[in-house]
Design an enzyme around this catalytic site. Structure first.
Site, PDB file in Angstrom:
ATOM      1  N   PHE A 134      -1.046   2.725   1.953  1.00 61.67           N
ATOM      2  CA  PHE A 134      -1.805   1.486   2.132  1.00 61.67           C
ATOM      3  C   PHE A 134      -1.015   0.298   1.603  1.00 61.67           C
ATOM      4  O   PHE A 134      -0.434   0.368   0.522  1.00 61.67           O
ATOM      5  CB  PHE A 134      -3.139   1.567   1.377  1.00 61.67           C
ATOM      6  N   ALA A 135      -1.010  -0.786   2.392  1.00 60.60           N
ATOM      7  CA  ALA A 135      -0.388  -2.027   1.928  1.00 60.60           C
ATOM      8  C   ALA A 135      -1.347  -3.165   2.278  1.00 60.60           C
ATOM      9  O   ALA A 135      -1.322  -3.698   3.390  1.00 60.60           O
ATOM     10  CB  ALA A 135       0.962  -2.219   2.593  1.00 60.60           C
ATOM     11  N   TYR A 150       0.267  -6.469  -1.425  1.00 62.75           N
ATOM     12  CA  TYR A 150       1.101  -5.264  -1.460  1.00 62.75           C
ATOM     13  C   TYR A 150       1.946  -5.089  -0.191  1.00 62.75           C
ATOM     14  O   TYR A 150       2.760  -4.175  -0.117  1.00 62.75           O
ATOM     15  CB  TYR A 150       0.250  -4.025  -1.724  1.00 62.75           C
ATOM     16  N   ASP A 185       1.503   5.955  -2.887  1.00 60.73           N
ATOM     17  CA  ASP A 185       1.426   4.520  -3.172  1.00 60.73           C
ATOM     18  C   ASP A 185       2.515   3.791  -2.390  1.00 60.73           C
ATOM     19  O   ASP A 185       3.568   4.365  -2.117  1.00 60.73           O
ATOM     20  CB  ASP A 185       1.672   4.259  -4.661  1.00 60.73           C
ATOM     21  N   VAL A 186       2.294   2.511  -2.123  1.00 62.86           N
ATOM     22  CA  VAL A 186       3.329   1.747  -1.422  1.00 62.86           C
ATOM     23  C   VAL A 186       4.283   1.061  -2.402  1.00 62.86           C
ATOM     24  O   VAL A 186       5.429   0.764  -2.048  1.00 62.86           O
ATOM     25  CB  VAL A 186       2.694   0.705  -0.465  1.00 62.86           C
ATOM     26  N   GLU A 205      -8.073   8.052  -9.539  1.00 65.10           N
ATOM     27  CA  GLU A 205      -7.236   9.017 -10.271  1.00 65.10           C
ATOM     28  C   GLU A 205      -8.090   9.915 -11.168  1.00 65.10           C
ATOM     29  O   GLU A 205      -7.804  11.106 -11.327  1.00 65.10           O
ATOM     30  CB  GLU A 205      -6.170   8.289 -11.099  1.00 65.10           C
ATOM     31  N   ASP A 236       7.025   6.653 -13.637  1.00 65.68           N
ATOM     32  CA  ASP A 236       6.505   5.321 -13.937  1.00 65.68           C
ATOM     33  C   ASP A 236       7.606   4.508 -14.619  1.00 65.68           C
ATOM     34  O   ASP A 236       8.089   4.879 -15.691  1.00 65.68           O
ATOM     35  CB  ASP A 236       5.282   5.461 -14.853  1.00 65.68           C
TER      36      ASP A 236
HETATM   37  N1  UDP Z   1      -3.246  -1.327  -3.023  1.00 67.08           N
HETATM   38  C1  UDP Z   1      -3.052  -2.318  -2.057  1.00 67.08           C
HETATM   39  N2  UDP Z   1      -3.439  -3.599  -2.337  1.00 67.08           N
HETATM   40  C2  UDP Z   1      -3.978  -3.955  -3.534  1.00 67.08           C
HETATM   41  C3  UDP Z   1      -4.154  -2.944  -4.510  1.00 67.08           C
HETATM   42  C4  UDP Z   1      -3.759  -1.641  -4.225  1.00 67.08           C
HETATM   43  O1  UDP Z   1      -2.548  -2.042  -0.975  1.00 67.08           O
HETATM   44  O2  UDP Z   1      -4.281  -5.140  -3.716  1.00 67.08           O
HETATM   45  C5  UDP Z   1      -2.872   0.077  -2.701  1.00 67.08           C
HETATM   46  C6  UDP Z   1      -1.356   0.265  -2.663  1.00 67.08           C
HETATM   47  O3  UDP Z   1      -1.055   1.293  -1.746  1.00 67.08           O
HETATM   48  C7  UDP Z   1      -1.058   0.726  -4.073  1.00 67.08           C
HETATM   49  C8  UDP Z   1      -2.271   1.607  -4.361  1.00 67.08           C
HETATM   50  O4  UDP Z   1      -3.361   0.951  -3.705  1.00 67.08           O
HETATM   51  O5  UDP Z   1       0.181   1.404  -4.117  1.00 67.08           O
HETATM   52  C9  UDP Z   1      -2.606   1.828  -5.837  1.00 67.08           C
HETATM   53  O6  UDP Z   1      -2.702   0.616  -6.534  1.00 67.08           O
HETATM   54  P1  UDP Z   1      -1.625   0.233  -7.668  1.00 67.08           P
HETATM   55  O7  UDP Z   1      -0.270   0.599  -7.198  1.00 67.08           O
HETATM   56  O8  UDP Z   1      -1.864  -1.198  -8.064  1.00 67.08           O
HETATM   57  O9  UDP Z   1      -2.060   1.195  -8.863  1.00 67.08           O
HETATM   58  P2  UDP Z   1      -1.066   1.723 -10.013  1.00 67.08           P
HETATM   59  O10 UDP Z   1       0.003   2.552  -9.351  1.00 67.08           O
HETATM   60  O11 UDP Z   1      -0.496   0.517 -10.692  1.00 67.08           O
HETATM   61  O12 UDP Z   1      -1.966   2.550 -10.885  1.00 67.08           O
HETATM   62 MN    MN Z   2       1.188   2.094  -7.641  1.00 69.91          MN
END
Ligand code: UDP
Ligand code: MN
Length: 296
Positions: A65-66, A70, A155-156, A247, A270
């Site tokens: 998802f983007a 993102y 994740d993207v 999660e 990470d």
């Molecule tokens: N995401 C997105 N737009 C947003 C927030 C999240 O597309 O505004 C999607 C995106 O694919 C991202 C995933 O949700 O990789 C998880 O969110 P994020 O990476 O912020 O979480 P983290 O990895 O920091 O826990």
């Molecule tokens: Mn992420």
């Protein structure tokens, strides 16, 4: 020890066996207590795995998802995944975005395909992230179960630096969070409040899995995403949100439905953390982002 074997019985099958595994690992856990392999560099031979896998002629789907800001991560994700994700094998990338026109044109390898699927956005980043479970589950039902054999959610905001190959293919696959290999921190903890559907009773739990990368057979990922989103929906109805959103629900699910294969933190590192020696290869890592800027 292998050297002695070499000189004394240089054609024995045992010697051959040793030469197929680059170096044996004694520094990390290689198998979970329920006998699921944990994939680390130095525990498999990619050539053997590739040859076995190729005979099956399978297609792997990747859901990413983007949404909103993102979209800026699409290029780095897709160009690195095109190169390093199941290189030489058939992969369908399913990219969900609210800005299809912003997806940069990209030439993919002949065995890779890209499908751009429009989605709506939500004002809260937590909802964008959590709703992935629902969207994945409904696309499996309507389409992917006829289209792919295995499905992975990624994740993207990540980039691949080394090969992620068929060693990740199994029925139900979770990635051990990189936080599990650093000091215990808030960032790596189950939901414990009994009011949440993601709650895990205190004293229970084994591995902590990252929601940024999981997958498995289409039918197992369907069960997982459906169950997790049911939990999200029930929590919303009772006005509670699990500590680490989807999660937390993923961790609850995988505690009671054990993964058949675990990926070491090589498969999702990470970038905030200092990499310990046991994580010899950084195959995929998060891209540093300014949370306050990118999520709002
Ligand atoms: N995401 C997105 N737009 C947003 C927030 C999240 O597309 O505004 C999607 C995106 O694919 C991202 C995933 O949700 O990789 C998880 O969110 P994020 O990476 O912020 O979480 P983290 O990895 O920091 O826990
Ligand atoms: Mn992420």
């Amino acid at each position: 020890y292998p050297c002695v074997l070499m000189t004394q019985m240089s054609h024995s099958p045992l010697v051959l066996f040793f030469s197929l595994i680059p170096r044996r690992r004694t520094d990390v856990l290689l198998m979970s207590p329920w006998l699921a392999p944990i994939v680390w560099e130095g525990t498999f031979n990619r050539d053997i795995l590739n040859a076995q896998y190729r005979q099956k002629n399978l297609i792997v789907g990747v859901a990413t998802f983007a949404v909103k800001k993102y979209v800026r991560f699409i290029k780095g994700f897709l160009s690195s995944a095109n190169k390093f994700f199941l290189s030489g094998h058939r992969v369908n990338f399913y990219l969900f975005t609210d800005h299809p026109q912003k997806v940069p044109p990209m030439k993919l390898a002949p065995e890779k395909r890209l499908f751009i699927i429009p989605v709506q956005n939500y004002s809260r980043w937590q909802d964008i992230s959590m709703n992935r479970m629902d969207i994945i589950s409904s696309h499996i039902r309507s389409r992917w179960r006829y289209e792919v054999d295995y499905l992975y959610s990624m994740d993207v905001d990540v980039q691949l630096f080394e090969h992620i190959g068929v060693e990740i293919i199994d029925t139900l696959v979770g990635t051990i969070s990189s936080w599990q290999y650093t000091k215990p921190r808030e960032n790596n903890s189950y939901e414990r409040r009994p009011e949440s559907r993601a709650a895990i009773p205190s004293g229970e739990g084994d591995f902590y899995y990252a929601a940024s990368f999981y997958g498995g057979s289409v039918s197992e990922v369907y069960k997982l995403t459906t169950a997790c989103f049911k939990g999200v929906t029930a929590d919303r109805a009772s006005g509670i949100e699990a500590k680490w959103h989807e999660e937390s629900h993923l961790n609850k699910y995988l505690l009671y439905h054990k993964p058949t294969r675990l990926l070491s933190p090589e498969y999702y590192w990470d970038e905030e953390l200092i990499r310990p020696h046991i994580v010899k290869v950084k195959r995929l890592s998060s891209v540093r982002k300014d949370l306050n800027e990118v999520r709002f």
